[in-house]
Scaffold this motif. Structure first.
Motif, PDB file in Angstrom:
ATOM      1  N   ARG A 172      54.373  -9.185  -4.389  1.00 33.11           N
ATOM      2  CA  ARG A 172      53.700  -9.865  -5.491  1.00 33.11           C
ATOM      3  C   ARG A 172      54.689 -10.664  -6.341  1.00 33.11           C
ATOM      4  N   ASN A 173      55.871 -10.094  -6.572  1.00 38.09           N
ATOM      5  CA  ASN A 173      56.855 -10.803  -7.382  1.00 38.09           C
ATOM      6  C   ASN A 173      57.384 -12.050  -6.688  1.00 38.09           C
ATOM      7  N   ARG A 176      54.780 -14.649  -7.198  1.00 35.72           N
ATOM      8  CA  ARG A 176      54.805 -15.166  -8.571  1.00 35.72           C
ATOM      9  C   ARG A 176      55.912 -16.192  -8.768  1.00 35.72           C
ATOM     10  N   GLN A 186      47.607 -17.523  -9.076  1.00 36.15           N
ATOM     11  CA  GLN A 186      48.211 -16.203  -9.133  1.00 36.15           C
ATOM     12  C   GLN A 186      47.267 -15.201  -9.788  1.00 36.15           C
ATOM     13  N   ASP A 190      46.266 -11.744  -8.098  1.00 32.62           N
ATOM     14  CA  ASP A 190      46.462 -10.471  -8.789  1.00 32.62           C
ATOM     15  C   ASP A 190      45.148  -9.721  -8.978  1.00 32.62           C
ATOM     16  N   ILE A 197      50.741  -4.679  -2.253  1.00 30.83           N
ATOM     17  CA  ILE A 197      51.781  -5.714  -2.338  1.00 30.83           C
ATOM     18  C   ILE A 197      52.769  -5.433  -3.471  1.00 30.83           C
ATOM     19  N   ASP A 198      52.675  -4.234  -4.065  1.00 29.05           N
ATOM     20  CA  ASP A 198      53.603  -3.847  -5.129  1.00 29.05           C
ATOM     21  C   ASP A 198      54.628  -2.821  -4.664  1.00 29.05           C
ATOM     22  N   GLN A 363      50.544  -0.404  -9.788  1.00 31.74           N
ATOM     23  CA  GLN A 363      50.056  -1.751  -9.503  1.00 31.74           C
ATOM     24  C   GLN A 363      50.463  -2.650 -10.646  1.00 31.74           C
ATOM     25  N   ASN A 366      48.389  -8.841 -13.742  1.00 31.35           N
ATOM     26  CA  ASN A 366      48.630 -10.187 -14.234  1.00 31.35           C
ATOM     27  C   ASN A 366      48.723 -10.132 -15.755  1.00 31.35           C
TER      28      ASN A 366
END
Length: 400
Positions: A172-173, A176, A186, A190, A197-198, A363, A366
């Protein structure tokens, strides 16, 4: 039979290379584009072969016009294809888009290059070319890397890559980082994608993004310790060419700004409600909780029907779920007081649990979720207080 044909092909190819130049293999990396599916770039595998000519294969082809494409894509049936094209046509397409193409020539001996050619030729056959695309685990960047390693017969040690000071410790990062100027995109990711995905990822796994993989390939080494890349240059554009991607989004048009506006409206209406003027608050609840309920229906589909690996578990379901429709309907019912108190009590408890999950970093939310979750909590507390406090100016007669 397939294995026998591959062996025959390699023997013929090896014989041909005794009288011709060995194939030259390059990794082509296309720079970021303006469309949302172009924000991490794109990868192709170029082969200059003495028999087959100069062609490029990429694993990012899909048919948007195929029957039920959107439904199947949302459901997770993301069938992409491997396709080969003349390299000149491949480069021209990106030149017209104003995107760069970086070429990294690989240090492969003739046998490895022929083996890779045979694998690619087999992969683009109609019966083999379709595969189940996965955004982070099996895509246009991971496929050619896997092909190269299979041809070498060993694992490549990739170089390091920094995301310009940004955290790249999770999928996820990394997203971003590339979506920084596309906050609504995004925001959608999110919302739709859950805690899968974290998880912490390895440096190699950050290479799911093509432009990241290219930088890591620049410092990659073979098992022998030799540098994998013989030469690294741009065949379209240059390293300092301007990107066709969008510039920063004005703050007032971002999800964060919209979220705080929604919270400010909810706060003002909640104050009026406590003072006995609840009509505006009831209309707000109707609209707000319908929107949350619709989001809940989408998450229900993604979590329980979709086969996307990353959509479940999604802890946002504690906030956005079909029960939200109760928050929209109950204030409109003459006998809905008890139902609304029950729902808002459960809703507040679930929001508290979700906040704890966020704080525990199970998690990553956003940033725009903060004012929106605060809105849900505020409306829950205000409604419970107004309906349960005997000193409140709101009476059952004001409810329509």
């Amino acid at each position: 039979m397939t294995r026998l044909l591959s062996i025959i092909f390699l023997l013929i190819s090896f014989t041909l290379t005794a009288h011709a130049d060995a194939p030259r293999v390059s990794l082509l990396t296309c720079g970021v584009g303006g469309e949302i599916y172009e924000l991490e770039g794109h990868t192709g595998l170029r082969i200059q072969h003495p028999v087959y000519g100069d062609f490029t294969v990429n694993w990012g082809v899909f048919d948007f016009n195929s029957p039920g494409f959107v439904y199947r894509f949302v459901k997770g049936e993301t069938d992409y294809m491997a396709a080969a094209t003349y390299t000149s046509a491949f480069l021209d397409a990106y030149r017209r888009q104003g995107r760069t193409v970086r070429e990294q020539v690989l240090r492969l001996d003739s046998l490895q290059a022929e083996r890779l050619t045979a694998m690619v030729m087999e992969n683009v056959r109609p019966e083999n070319r379709v595969y189940r695309y996965n955004y982070v685990l099996d895509n246009c960047a991971t496929r050619p890397l896997a092909m190269i390693e299979a041809a070498i017969g060993d694992t490549i040690t990739l170089g390091a890559k920094s995301l310009e000071g940004r955290d790249g410790s999770t999928f996820r990062n990394v997203m971003r980082h590339f979506h920084v100027n596309y906050p609504w995109y995004q925001f959608g990711i999110d919302t739709a994608l859950g805690s899968g995905i974290d998880r912490p990822i390895t440096q190699r796994e950050t290479g799911f993004a093509p432009v990241v993989l290219a930088d890591m390939m620049a410092g990659a080494t073979l098992p022998s310790g030799e540098q994998l890349v013989l030469s690294d240059s741009y065949v379209v554009g240059s390293a300092d060419a301007p990107s066709p991607a969008a510039g920063p989004t004005p703050f007032m048009l971002t999800p964060m700004a919209v979220g705080w506006v929604v919270f400010a409206i909810a706060l003002w209406l909640s104050i009026l409600q406590i003072c006995g003027r609840d009509k505006g608050a009831r209309w707000f609840d109707t609209v707000y909780f319908i929107v949350c309920g619709l989001e809940g229906l989408l998450l229900t589909f993604l979590i329980f029907v979709s086969v996307h690996e990353a959509t479940s578990p999604n802890w946002l379901y504690l906030w956005l779920n079909p029960l939200c429709f109760i928050g929209a309907i109950a204030p409109r019912l003459k006998s809905g007081k008890r139902l609304e108190i029950w729902y808002q009590s459960v809703n507040f408890a679930l929001l508290t649990a979700l906040t704890a999950i966020f704080l525990a970093k199970v998690q990553s939310p956003n940033p725009a979720f903060t004012p929106l979750i605060m809105t849900s909590a505020l409306r829950a507390v205000t409604n419970i207080y107004a309906l349960c406090n005997p000193k409140s100016r709101i009476s059952a007669s004001t409810r329509a």
